[in-house]
Design a protein around this motif. Structure first.
Motif, PDB file in Angstrom:
ATOM      1  N   ASN A 239      16.935 -36.310  24.314  1.00 23.99           N
ATOM      2  CA  ASN A 239      16.482 -37.036  23.129  1.00 23.99           C
ATOM      3  C   ASN A 239      17.480 -38.148  22.817  1.00 23.99           C
ATOM      4  O   ASN A 239      18.619 -37.883  22.437  1.00 23.99           O
ATOM      5  CB  ASN A 239      16.353 -36.067  21.953  1.00 23.99           C
ATOM      6  N   LEU A 240      17.041 -39.381  22.977  1.00 21.63           N
ATOM      7  CA  LEU A 240      17.890 -40.545  22.718  1.00 21.63           C
ATOM      8  C   LEU A 240      18.005 -40.847  21.231  1.00 21.63           C
ATOM      9  O   LEU A 240      19.061 -41.233  20.731  1.00 21.63           O
ATOM     10  CB  LEU A 240      17.320 -41.757  23.467  1.00 21.63           C
ATOM     11  N   GLY A 241      16.920 -40.701  20.530  1.00 21.51           N
ATOM     12  CA  GLY A 241      16.882 -41.050  19.115  1.00 21.51           C
ATOM     13  C   GLY A 241      15.447 -41.136  18.660  1.00 21.51           C
ATOM     14  O   GLY A 241      14.558 -40.483  19.211  1.00 21.51           O
ATOM     15  N   ASN A 242      15.208 -41.988  17.667  1.00 20.96           N
ATOM     16  CA  ASN A 242      13.877 -42.093  17.081  1.00 20.96           C
ATOM     17  C   ASN A 242      13.416 -43.537  17.067  1.00 20.96           C
ATOM     18  O   ASN A 242      14.227 -44.467  17.018  1.00 20.96           O
ATOM     19  CB  ASN A 242      13.883 -41.517  15.661  1.00 20.96           C
ATOM     20  N   ILE A 243      12.120 -43.711  17.083  1.00 17.17           N
ATOM     21  CA  ILE A 243      11.518 -45.045  17.092  1.00 17.17           C
ATOM     22  C   ILE A 243      11.975 -45.868  15.883  1.00 17.17           C
ATOM     23  O   ILE A 243      11.988 -47.108  15.923  1.00 17.17           O
ATOM     24  CB  ILE A 243       9.970 -44.931  17.126  1.00 17.17           C
ATOM     25  N   SER A 244      12.391 -45.199  14.811  1.00 18.43           N
ATOM     26  CA  SER A 244      12.853 -45.901  13.604  1.00 18.43           C
ATOM     27  C   SER A 244      14.106 -46.722  13.865  1.00 18.43           C
ATOM     28  O   SER A 244      14.445 -47.599  13.068  1.00 18.43           O
ATOM     29  CB  SER A 244      13.118 -44.902  12.483  1.00 18.43           C
ATOM     30  N   GLN A 245      14.810 -46.453  14.987  1.00 19.09           N
ATOM     31  CA  GLN A 245      16.053 -47.161  15.295  1.00 19.09           C
ATOM     32  C   GLN A 245      15.825 -48.502  15.987  1.00 19.09           C
ATOM     33  O   GLN A 245      16.775 -49.258  16.177  1.00 19.09           O
ATOM     34  CB  GLN A 245      16.956 -46.287  16.170  1.00 19.09           C
ATOM     35  N   ILE A 246      14.584 -48.787  16.367  1.00 15.84           N
ATOM     36  CA  ILE A 246      14.318 -50.074  17.000  1.00 15.84           C
ATOM     37  C   ILE A 246      13.686 -51.024  15.986  1.00 15.84           C
ATOM     38  O   ILE A 246      13.188 -50.599  14.932  1.00 15.84           O
ATOM     39  CB  ILE A 246      13.428 -49.933  18.253  1.00 15.84           C
ATOM     40  N   ASP A 247      13.719 -52.311  16.311  1.00 13.23           N
ATOM     41  CA  ASP A 247      13.148 -53.319  15.421  1.00 13.23           C
ATOM     42  C   ASP A 247      11.805 -53.846  15.909  1.00 13.23           C
ATOM     43  O   ASP A 247      10.931 -54.175  15.108  1.00 13.23           O
ATOM     44  CB  ASP A 247      14.128 -54.489  15.279  1.00 13.23           C
ATOM     45  N   MET A 248      11.639 -53.928  17.244  1.00 19.14           N
ATOM     46  CA  MET A 248      10.416 -54.507  17.805  1.00 19.14           C
ATOM     47  C   MET A 248       9.992 -53.698  19.036  1.00 19.14           C
ATOM     48  O   MET A 248      10.836 -53.346  19.874  1.00 19.14           O
ATOM     49  CB  MET A 248      10.640 -55.970  18.205  1.00 19.14           C
ATOM     50  N   LEU A 249       8.704 -53.415  19.137  1.00 21.31           N
ATOM     51  CA  LEU A 249       8.131 -52.727  20.295  1.00 21.31           C
ATOM     52  C   LEU A 249       7.129 -53.643  20.968  1.00 21.31           C
ATOM     53  O   LEU A 249       6.234 -54.190  20.312  1.00 21.31           O
ATOM     54  CB  LEU A 249       7.444 -51.429  19.871  1.00 21.31           C
ATOM     55  N   PHE A 250       7.276 -53.795  22.272  1.00 23.02           N
ATOM     56  CA  PHE A 250       6.362 -54.613  23.066  1.00 23.02           C
ATOM     57  C   PHE A 250       5.690 -53.711  24.094  1.00 23.02           C
ATOM     58  O   PHE A 250       6.366 -52.981  24.827  1.00 23.02           O
ATOM     59  CB  PHE A 250       7.125 -55.729  23.789  1.00 23.02           C
ATOM     60  N   THR A 251       4.363 -53.768  24.151  1.00 16.33           N
ATOM     61  CA  THR A 251       3.634 -52.919  25.083  1.00 16.33           C
ATOM     62  C   THR A 251       2.335 -53.595  25.488  1.00 16.33           C
ATOM     63  O   THR A 251       1.973 -54.643  24.948  1.00 16.33           O
ATOM     64  CB  THR A 251       3.387 -51.529  24.475  1.00 16.33           C
TER      65      THR A 251
ATOM     66  N   GLN B  26      22.415 -45.520  23.286  1.00 18.85           N
ATOM     67  CA  GLN B  26      22.790 -45.358  21.877  1.00 18.85           C
ATOM     68  C   GLN B  26      23.823 -46.406  21.466  1.00 18.85           C
ATOM     69  O   GLN B  26      23.744 -46.968  20.362  1.00 18.85           O
ATOM     70  CB  GLN B  26      23.340 -43.944  21.647  1.00 18.85           C
ATOM     71  N   ALA B  27      24.767 -46.677  22.354  1.00 22.65           N
ATOM     72  CA  ALA B  27      25.784 -47.689  22.052  1.00 22.65           C
ATOM     73  C   ALA B  27      25.156 -49.074  21.927  1.00 22.65           C
ATOM     74  O   ALA B  27      25.545 -49.870  21.065  1.00 22.65           O
ATOM     75  CB  ALA B  27      26.856 -47.696  23.151  1.00 22.65           C
ATOM     76  N   ILE B  28      24.168 -49.368  22.768  1.00 12.84           N
ATOM     77  CA  ILE B  28      23.472 -50.663  22.680  1.00 12.84           C
ATOM     78  C   ILE B  28      22.742 -50.771  21.343  1.00 12.84           C
ATOM     79  O   ILE B  28      22.796 -51.801  20.661  1.00 12.84           O
ATOM     80  CB  ILE B  28      22.504 -50.836  23.867  1.00 12.84           C
ATOM     81  N   ILE B  29      22.045 -49.703  20.950  1.00 12.25           N
ATOM     82  CA  ILE B  29      21.330 -49.706  19.668  1.00 12.25           C
ATOM     83  C   ILE B  29      22.297 -49.948  18.512  1.00 12.25           C
ATOM     84  O   ILE B  29      22.044 -50.765  17.619  1.00 12.25           O
ATOM     85  CB  ILE B  29      20.577 -48.364  19.476  1.00 12.25           C
TER      86      ILE B  29
END
Length: 255
Positions: free
Chosen positions: A218-230, A193-196
């Protein structure tokens, strides 16, 4: 195929992938959706799997797979994801690198970069990167976990909160299909969370086995990230969440 053999194969798939969809199982075994749903219900009743809407996940959401096992799981996928992620990081950037085997793959992929400044709470990442003379590696303080070299605790959170960096490179134990980001260790989640909160661009690298995988915190929600790589397209429900929040998604081919 006999039911007992199909059941064992389903268990093996869930254990190796973390999540399997009903549609994939129907295609794999060439049986009806009703047959697969019955199989999954029976396996869930025996606590062999955890039944999930549209598929199945591992039965336990309280204990992570051992680090020694995770290091060798989906290696090609993690390396391909890492290579794609570092293409978005310019020379001279500042970044956080998190605990996890995918962030460690990112650290290896960064070795051709120049003049990076990296803050990490991962001893393995620090070890990988300190061989580069033009990298400045800052190791967070805190308690070292013997099992994986991760550094966690209140001191780690306070340390990371001192910085504001260009990129945050995250790993995660699971992403629920409603977009919840999940992990197993409360203390590790506090650090994530601190990194985000202190990264201008949050980049999450996950192989397909993390989709739909359960974990208890529960860390948080996908809305808190900017880019997803998979490495594979996420399930439809999760894709809807990603589209709704305008998250950039990069699906990476691997050898």
């Amino acid at each position: 195929m006999k039911q007992s053999k199909r059941h064992q194969e389903i268990i093996d798939l869930v254990q190796s992938q973390g999540y399997v969809s009903t549609d994939d199982l129907v295609a794999r075994f060439n049986v009806s959706p009703q047959t697969i749903r019955r199989d999954l219900n029976e396996l869930a009743a025996d606590n062999q799997i955890r039944r999930h809407h549209g598929g199945a996940t591992l039965p336990s959401s309280s204990v992570n797979t051992a680090y020694s096992a995770r290091k060798v799981m989906q290696l090609a996928e993690k390396d391909a994801i890492a290579i794609a992620m570092v293409q978005h990081i310019p020379d001279g950037a500042t970044l956080f690198i998190d605990i996890g085997t995918t962030p460690e793959a990112v650290a290896r992929a960064l070795l051709d970069h120049h003049d990076l400044r990296i803050v990490t709470n991962n001893l393995n990442v620090a070890s990988i990167l300190t061989g580069k003379d033009d990298f400045r590696v800052i190791l967070a303080g805190g308690e070292v976990r013997n099992r994986d070299g991760g550094i966690v605790g209140e001191a780690t959170v306070d340390f990371i909160a001192q910085f504001r960096l260009d990129f945050g490179i995250l790993g995660i134990s699971g992403i629920d299909l409603d977009g919840s980001l999940l992990d197993f260790d409360y203390h590790e989640v506090r650090v994530k969370q601190a990194i985000i909160e202190n990264s201008r661009c949050v980049m999450l690298g996950v192989d397909h086995t993390k989709f739909g995988r359960g974990a208890m915190v529960n860390l948080g929600n996908i809305s808190q990230i900017d880019m997803l790589f998979t490495d594979q397209a996420p399930p439809a429900e999760l894709t809807h969440c990603l589209t709704e929040h305008d998250i950039a998604v990069e699906i990476v081919a691997h050898a």
